[in-house]
Motif scaffolding. Structure first.
Motif, PDB file in Angstrom:
ATOM      1  N   LEU A 116      47.058  23.408  34.678  1.00  0.00           N
ATOM      2  CA  LEU A 116      47.734  23.633  35.808  1.00  0.00           C
ATOM      3  C   LEU A 116      49.354  25.006  35.733  1.00  0.00           C
ATOM      4  N   GLY A 117      49.739  24.559  33.888  1.00  0.00           N
ATOM      5  CA  GLY A 117      50.445  26.076  34.102  1.00  0.00           C
ATOM      6  C   GLY A 117      49.783  27.221  34.146  1.00  0.00           C
ATOM      7  N   ALA A 118      48.466  27.501  33.415  1.00  0.00           N
ATOM      8  CA  ALA A 118      47.392  28.708  34.271  1.00  0.00           C
ATOM      9  C   ALA A 118      47.260  28.804  35.592  1.00  0.00           C
ATOM     10  N   GLN A 119      47.265  28.301  35.936  1.00  0.00           N
ATOM     11  CA  GLN A 119      46.856  28.214  37.757  1.00  0.00           C
ATOM     12  C   GLN A 119      48.335  29.031  38.186  1.00  0.00           C
ATOM     13  N   LEU A 120      49.909  27.843  37.548  1.00  0.00           N
ATOM     14  CA  LEU A 120      51.234  28.696  38.102  1.00  0.00           C
ATOM     15  C   LEU A 120      51.239  30.555  37.908  1.00  0.00           C
ATOM     16  N   LEU A 121      50.996  30.302  36.873  1.00  0.00           N
ATOM     17  CA  LEU A 121      50.894  31.686  36.058  1.00  0.00           C
ATOM     18  C   LEU A 121      50.460  32.659  36.905  1.00  0.00           C
ATOM     19  N   ALA A 122      48.768  32.102  37.311  1.00  0.00           N
ATOM     20  CA  ALA A 122      47.912  33.844  38.066  1.00  0.00           C
ATOM     21  C   ALA A 122      48.931  33.098  39.439  1.00  0.00           C
ATOM     22  N   TYR A 123      49.263  32.999  40.046  1.00  0.00           N
ATOM     23  CA  TYR A 123      50.022  31.875  41.626  1.00  0.00           C
ATOM     24  C   TYR A 123      51.491  32.690  41.171  1.00  0.00           C
ATOM     25  N   ALA A 124      51.919  33.211  40.470  1.00  0.00           N
ATOM     26  CA  ALA A 124      53.059  34.050  40.507  1.00  0.00           C
ATOM     27  C   ALA A 124      52.650  35.292  39.985  1.00  0.00           C
ATOM     28  N   ALA A 125      51.987  35.468  40.070  1.00  0.00           N
ATOM     29  CA  ALA A 125      51.608  36.891  39.136  1.00  0.00           C
ATOM     30  C   ALA A 125      50.227  38.013  41.081  1.00  0.00           C
ATOM     31  N   GLY A 126      50.491  36.794  42.248  1.00  0.00           N
ATOM     32  CA  GLY A 126      49.236  37.389  42.798  1.00  0.00           C
ATOM     33  C   GLY A 126      48.727  36.700  42.671  1.00  0.00           C
ATOM     34  N   GLY A 127      48.158  35.999  42.003  1.00  0.00           N
ATOM     35  CA  GLY A 127      46.640  34.987  42.013  1.00  0.00           C
ATOM     36  C   GLY A 127      46.766  33.728  42.765  1.00  0.00           C
ATOM     37  N   ASP A 128      46.030  33.350  42.706  1.00  0.00           N
ATOM     38  CA  ASP A 128      45.484  32.022  43.752  1.00  0.00           C
ATOM     39  C   ASP A 128      44.630  30.774  43.040  1.00  0.00           C
ATOM     40  N   VAL A 129      44.229  29.786  43.468  1.00  0.00           N
ATOM     41  CA  VAL A 129      42.998  28.546  43.210  1.00  0.00           C
ATOM     42  C   VAL A 129      42.191  28.443  44.656  1.00  0.00           C
ATOM     43  N   GLU A 130      41.510  28.099  43.905  1.00  0.00           N
ATOM     44  CA  GLU A 130      40.299  27.500  44.466  1.00  0.00           C
ATOM     45  C   GLU A 130      39.406  26.260  44.220  1.00  0.00           C
ATOM     46  N   ARG A 131      38.937  25.478  45.224  1.00  0.00           N
ATOM     47  CA  ARG A 131      38.151  24.626  44.263  1.00  0.00           C
ATOM     48  C   ARG A 131      36.418  24.800  43.457  1.00  0.00           C
ATOM     49  N   LEU A 132      37.346  24.776  42.155  1.00  0.00           N
ATOM     50  CA  LEU A 132      35.387  25.079  40.988  1.00  0.00           C
ATOM     51  C   LEU A 132      34.138  24.412  42.506  1.00  0.00           C
ATOM     52  N   GLN A 133      33.388  25.795  42.706  1.00  0.00           N
ATOM     53  CA  GLN A 133      32.300  24.696  42.812  1.00  0.00           C
ATOM     54  C   GLN A 133      31.192  25.419  42.692  1.00  0.00           C
ATOM     55  N   ASP A 134      29.964  24.395  42.445  1.00  0.00           N
ATOM     56  CA  ASP A 134      28.925  24.671  41.802  1.00  0.00           C
ATOM     57  C   ASP A 134      27.785  26.005  42.778  1.00  0.00           C
ATOM     58  N   GLU A 135      27.714  26.489  41.701  1.00  0.00           N
ATOM     59  CA  GLU A 135      27.239  28.230  42.080  1.00  0.00           C
ATOM     60  C   GLU A 135      25.624  27.954  43.218  1.00  0.00           C
ATOM     61  N   VAL A 136      24.833  26.977  42.316  1.00  0.00           N
ATOM     62  CA  VAL A 136      23.928  26.980  43.888  1.00  0.00           C
ATOM     63  C   VAL A 136      24.217  26.073  44.937  1.00  0.00           C
ATOM     64  N   SER A 137      24.497  24.536  44.791  1.00  0.00           N
ATOM     65  CA  SER A 137      24.613  24.593  45.667  1.00  0.00           C
ATOM     66  C   SER A 137      26.054  24.192  46.392  1.00  0.00           C
ATOM     67  N   HIS A 138      27.538  24.693  45.592  1.00  0.00           N
ATOM     68  CA  HIS A 138      28.370  25.481  46.516  1.00  0.00           C
ATOM     69  C   HIS A 138      29.524  23.989  47.201  1.00  0.00           C
ATOM     70  N   GLN A 139      28.818  22.646  46.165  1.00  0.00           N
ATOM     71  CA  GLN A 139      29.742  21.412  46.402  1.00  0.00           C
ATOM     72  C   GLN A 139      30.373  21.381  45.436  1.00  0.00           C
TER      73      GLN A 139
END
Length: 243
Positions: free
Chosen positions: A91-114
């Protein structure tokens, strides 16, 4: 004396090995339980800010359940602006990225996109051996770590990607030379992981099925002690980079 300022979000996600390394280096460790109403610390030169993990996330910003998340992002921005050393874990890495202008999304399978949950021990590997970061040399071999997340980080343009896993690209990154985001859990000990296995059963089952708890217990027996030396070396290198 330098201070390690620990932002903790729930009882089971403790700083673990970070405390051992910090104390050996003469840091005073100050822990702030934001979930219990502790106020955020005031930053000063020489501090090192450690932002730990938790089940909440970027999507919870602005909700009444975790009202302190917005203020926490503000403190991270302050640390970046002041050149205060910062380590974000999960979570701390996600907050760091967000604070610097990044974001977060759900991790998905590259083939099924689930939706995909990454949980359990697996290797991370460097993105580029040309990277001069001292952490890269540690990863130039098999480096198994514990994963425990269902999101992926969308890095800001200012970030440099250092290491990935096979399931999730954004595992280790830096922003400038004084802030590092770690998606995996290098800080854990057996007691911590056994508590997670007991308390996070639903999340485990979503990824590993009904035998998930047994699988993770066996993995912890296999990798926990065996990787201890390499994980401590990783943390000591990280502290070297931030001092």
């Amino acid at each position: 004396m330098s201070r390690l300022l620990v932002l903790q979000h729930l009882a089971r996600e403790r700083p673990g090995l970070f405390v051992k390394v910090a104390k050996e280096r003469g840091f005073t460790v100050c822990t702030f339980r934001l979930d219990l109403g502790d106020s955020l610390p005031e930053l000063r030169n020489g501090d090192l800010l450690l932002v730990l993990g938790g089940p909440m996330g970027i999507r919870d910003l602005g909700t009444s359940t975790y009202p302190w998340l917005i203020e926490e992002v503000g403190l991270i921005k302050e640390a970046l602006n002041q050149g205060i050393g910062l380590i974000g874990v999960c979570l701390g890495a996600q907050l760091l990225a967000y604070a610097a202008g990044g974001d977060v999304e759900r991790l998905q399978d590259e083939v099924s996109h689930q939706p995909l949950v990454e949980i359990g021990w697996d290797n991370i590997f460097p993105q580029s051996l040309d990277n001069n970061c001292k952490l890269t040399t540690l990863l130039d071999h098999s480096f198994p770590v514990l994963h425990w997340h269902g999101d992926r980080i969308l890095l800001p343009n200012t970030a440099e990607l250092i290491a990935s896993s096979y399931r999730c690209k954004e595992q280790l990154f830096s922003i400038s030379s004084l802030a590092y985001g770690i998606q995996f859990h290098v800080e854990i000990d057996d007691e911590m992981v056994n508590t997670w296995i007991i308390e996070d059963q639903k999340f485990i089952s979503s990824a590993l099925g009904t035998d998930g708890q047994s699988i993770l217990k066996q993995q912890q027996k296999e990798f926990g002690l065996k990787t201890l030396e390499s994980r401590l070396e990783f943390l000591n290198t990280l502290f070297d980079l931030l001092n």
